[in-house]
Design a protein around this motif. Structure first.
Motif, mmCIF file in Angstrom:
data_model
loop_
_atom_site.group_PDB
_atom_site.id
_atom_site.type_symbol
_atom_site.label_atom_id
_atom_site.label_comp_id
_atom_site.label_asym_id
_atom_site.label_seq_id
_atom_site.Cartn_x
_atom_site.Cartn_y
_atom_site.Cartn_z
ATOM 1 N N ARG A 1 21.919 53.308 12.551
ATOM 2 C CA ARG A 1 22.084 54.728 12.220
ATOM 3 C C ARG A 1 20.690 55.355 12.152
ATOM 4 N NH1 ARG A 1 26.523 57.102 12.124
ATOM 5 N NH2 ARG A 1 25.520 58.739 10.938
ATOM 6 N N SER A 2 20.564 56.571 12.633
ATOM 7 C CA SER A 2 19.252 57.224 12.700
ATOM 8 C C SER A 2 18.592 57.343 11.329
ATOM 9 C CB SER A 2 19.358 58.592 13.377
ATOM 10 O OG SER A 2 20.231 59.437 12.654
ATOM 11 N N GLU A 3 19.372 57.636 10.302
ATOM 12 C CA GLU A 3 18.786 57.805 8.967
ATOM 13 C C GLU A 3 18.321 56.471 8.355
ATOM 14 O OE1 GLU A 3 23.291 57.515 8.316
ATOM 15 O OE2 GLU A 3 21.982 58.503 9.755
ATOM 16 N N GLU A 4 18.708 55.357 8.950
ATOM 17 C CA GLU A 4 18.298 54.032 8.473
ATOM 18 C C GLU A 4 17.223 53.403 9.371
ATOM 19 O OE1 GLU A 4 21.944 51.843 8.468
ATOM 20 O OE2 GLU A 4 22.685 52.834 6.672
ATOM 21 N N LEU A 5 16.835 54.084 10.422
ATOM 22 C CA LEU A 5 15.926 53.495 11.407
ATOM 23 C C LEU A 5 14.602 53.055 10.787
ATOM 24 C CD1 LEU A 5 15.578 52.754 14.393
ATOM 25 C CD2 LEU A 5 14.645 55.034 14.760
ATOM 26 N N LYS A 6 13.984 53.912 10.005
ATOM 27 C CA LYS A 6 12.690 53.548 9.409
ATOM 28 C C LYS A 6 12.862 52.388 8.438
ATOM 29 C CE LYS A 6 8.524 55.325 7.304
ATOM 30 N NZ LYS A 6 7.792 56.510 6.892
ATOM 31 N N LYS A 7 13.892 52.439 7.613
ATOM 32 C CA LYS A 7 14.132 51.373 6.639
ATOM 33 C C LYS A 7 14.348 50.027 7.325
ATOM 34 C CE LYS A 7 18.016 50.596 4.041
ATOM 35 N NZ LYS A 7 19.106 50.998 3.177
ATOM 36 N N ARG A 8 14.951 50.059 8.502
ATOM 37 C CA ARG A 8 15.259 48.827 9.235
ATOM 38 C C ARG A 8 14.211 48.474 10.287
ATOM 39 N NH1 ARG A 8 21.159 48.608 11.449
ATOM 40 N NH2 ARG A 8 20.340 46.558 12.004
ATOM 41 N N SER A 9 13.143 49.267 10.396
ATOM 42 C CA SER A 9 12.176 49.062 11.480
ATOM 43 C C SER A 9 11.602 47.651 11.501
ATOM 44 C CB SER A 9 11.055 50.095 11.416
ATOM 45 O OG SER A 9 10.257 49.898 10.260
ATOM 46 N N GLY A 10 11.458 47.025 10.356
ATOM 47 C CA GLY A 10 10.916 45.673 10.291
ATOM 48 C C GLY A 10 11.782 44.619 10.957
ATOM 49 N N GLU A 11 13.044 44.945 11.221
ATOM 50 C CA GLU A 11 13.963 44.006 11.875
ATOM 51 C C GLU A 11 13.746 43.927 13.381
ATOM 52 O OE1 GLU A 11 18.090 44.941 11.030
ATOM 53 O OE2 GLU A 11 17.550 45.648 9.019
ATOM 54 N N PHE A 12 13.057 44.902 13.943
ATOM 55 C CA PHE A 12 12.994 45.017 15.395
ATOM 56 C C PHE A 12 11.611 44.713 15.955
ATOM 57 C CE2 PHE A 12 16.189 48.074 13.825
ATOM 58 C CZ PHE A 12 17.310 47.406 14.291
ATOM 59 N N ARG A 13 11.604 44.137 17.142
ATOM 60 C CA ARG A 13 10.363 43.841 17.856
ATOM 61 C C ARG A 13 10.433 44.469 19.243
ATOM 62 N NH1 ARG A 13 9.414 43.439 13.558
ATOM 63 N NH2 ARG A 13 8.737 41.667 12.320
ATOM 64 N N CYS A 14 9.265 44.691 19.832
ATOM 65 C CA CYS A 14 9.245 45.330 21.143
ATOM 66 C C CYS A 14 10.113 44.520 22.110
ATOM 67 C CB CYS A 14 7.831 45.526 21.655
ATOM 68 S SG CYS A 14 6.906 44.059 22.052
ATOM 69 N N GLY A 15 10.876 45.260 22.894
ATOM 70 C CA GLY A 15 11.818 44.664 23.839
ATOM 71 C C GLY A 15 13.237 44.596 23.305
ATOM 72 N N ASP A 16 13.423 44.714 21.989
ATOM 73 C CA ASP A 16 14.782 44.715 21.431
ATOM 74 C C ASP A 16 15.530 45.954 21.893
ATOM 75 O OD1 ASP A 16 14.230 42.360 20.090
ATOM 76 O OD2 ASP A 16 14.121 43.287 18.097
ATOM 77 N N LYS A 17 16.838 45.829 22.005
ATOM 78 C CA LYS A 17 17.682 46.943 22.433
ATOM 79 C C LYS A 17 18.538 47.406 21.264
ATOM 80 C CE LYS A 17 18.675 44.107 25.784
ATOM 81 N NZ LYS A 17 19.380 43.418 26.845
ATOM 82 N N ILE A 18 18.636 48.711 21.115
ATOM 83 C CA ILE A 18 19.473 49.251 20.050
ATOM 84 C C ILE A 18 20.384 50.348 20.593
ATOM 85 C CG2 ILE A 18 17.674 48.729 18.337
ATOM 86 C CD1 ILE A 18 17.329 51.747 17.995
ATOM 87 N N LEU A 19 21.457 50.577 19.864
ATOM 88 C CA LEU A 19 22.345 51.707 20.092
ATOM 89 C C LEU A 19 22.225 52.585 18.861
ATOM 90 C CD1 LEU A 19 25.517 49.887 21.489
ATOM 91 C CD2 LEU A 19 23.838 51.220 22.783
ATOM 92 N N LEU A 20 21.667 53.770 19.026
ATOM 93 C CA LEU A 20 21.390 54.672 17.913
ATOM 94 C C LEU A 20 22.523 55.670 17.743
ATOM 95 C CD1 LEU A 20 19.118 55.349 15.847
ATOM 96 C CD2 LEU A 20 18.373 57.105 17.462
ATOM 97 N N THR A 21 22.951 55.832 16.501
ATOM 98 C CA THR A 21 23.968 56.822 16.154
ATOM 99 C C THR A 21 23.457 57.648 14.984
ATOM 100 O OG1 THR A 21 25.815 55.452 16.918
ATOM 101 C CG2 THR A 21 26.340 57.142 15.300
ATOM 102 N N GLY A 22 23.653 58.961 15.059
ATOM 103 C CA GLY A 22 23.256 59.853 13.978
ATOM 104 C C GLY A 22 22.516 61.062 14.516
ATOM 105 N N TYR A 23 21.831 61.753 13.609
ATOM 106 C CA TYR A 23 21.125 62.977 13.982
ATOM 107 C C TYR A 23 19.689 62.679 14.406
ATOM 108 C CZ TYR A 23 25.010 65.676 12.196
ATOM 109 O OH TYR A 23 26.250 66.209 12.010
ATOM 110 N N VAL A 24 19.268 63.325 15.486
ATOM 111 C CA VAL A 24 17.884 63.301 15.958
ATOM 112 C C VAL A 24 17.501 64.741 16.289
ATOM 113 C CG1 VAL A 24 18.077 60.941 16.867
ATOM 114 C CG2 VAL A 24 18.444 62.870 18.393
ATOM 115 N N TYR A 25 16.207 65.006 16.294
ATOM 116 C CA TYR A 25 15.702 66.340 16.610
ATOM 117 C C TYR A 25 14.922 66.285 17.914
ATOM 118 C CZ TYR A 25 16.910 67.427 11.824
ATOM 119 O OH TYR A 25 17.608 67.607 10.658
ATOM 120 N N THR A 26 15.163 67.247 18.794
ATOM 121 C CA THR A 26 14.363 67.331 20.010
ATOM 122 C C THR A 26 13.126 68.173 19.711
ATOM 123 O OG1 THR A 26 15.438 69.331 20.875
ATOM 124 C CG2 THR A 26 16.388 67.195 21.523
#
Length: 185
Positions: free
Chosen positions: A8-33
């Motif tokens: 979820r977009s609102e959890e992305l920063k909190k969960r950032s430590g779980e991910f490494r370059c090359g990992d694939k995610i499916l993002l759901t939630g609000y984003v700003y252009t």
């Protein structure tokens, strides 16, 4: 799509430590252009001691300038733009709490350092596939700088938006790692 992590977009920063370059995610939630012109205005507002027109803490900015919506759709084509054009603005926004950025292309060392320092993340969307990406966007509303047209700041709701971790919070960089791994073959 078992090899994609759902986030979820609102959890992305909190969960950032779980991910490494090359990992694939499916993002759901609000984003700003926000693209170049919007970032210049963000910077000017901050220089004047004013608030930004979007909540920056834990938010995700997608470097995109969507095309007008065809009838019956919330948005037109919405592919990523070259992220490097926002590099002079990104560290300041990351230091203010920005959780993540979506775009295409390599980032400067200053941005990578700010990602690590702030435990944030940079994700790449597939360039050239804006018409396909718009299928993941379920709503779109202009929230700032309407006079900028396609470069106005929009709030999008995305569902299962496919992305690749390009720069992780440990300093992993898919562009540098990829060159080292694949260019030496």
């Amino acid at each position: 799509m078992a090899d994609f992590a759902k986030v979820r977009s609102e959890e992305l920063k909190k969960r950032s430590g779980e991910f490494r370059c090359g990992d694939k995610i499916l993002l759901t939630g609000y984003v700003y252009t926000a693209r170049d012109a919007a970032h210049k205005r963000f910077d000017a507002l901050l220089d004047q001691g004013k608030e930004l027109p979007i909540p920056i803490e834990n938010s995700v900015i997608y470097y995109a300038g969507p095309t007008p919506a065809p009838e019956g759709r919330p948005i037109g084509s919405c592919g990523p733009t070259t992220s490097g054009r926002m590099d002079k603005f990104a560290p300041r926004l990351l230091d203010l709490g920005l959780g993540g950025m979506i775009g295409k292309g390599e980032r400067s060392q200053a941005v990578v350092d700010a990602i690590v320092r702030n435990k944030a993340i940079y994700l790449c969307a597939i360039g050239g596939a804006g018409a396909l990406a718009c299928n993941c966007i379920k709503s779109c509303e202009v929230v700032a700088f309407d006079d900028l047209g396609c470069e106005s700041v929009k709030r999008l709701y995305v569902e299962d938006f496919p992305l690749i971790v390009a720069d992780d919070c440990t300093g992993g960089d898919i562009f540098k790692n990829g060159r080292a791994e694949y260019c030496s073959l």
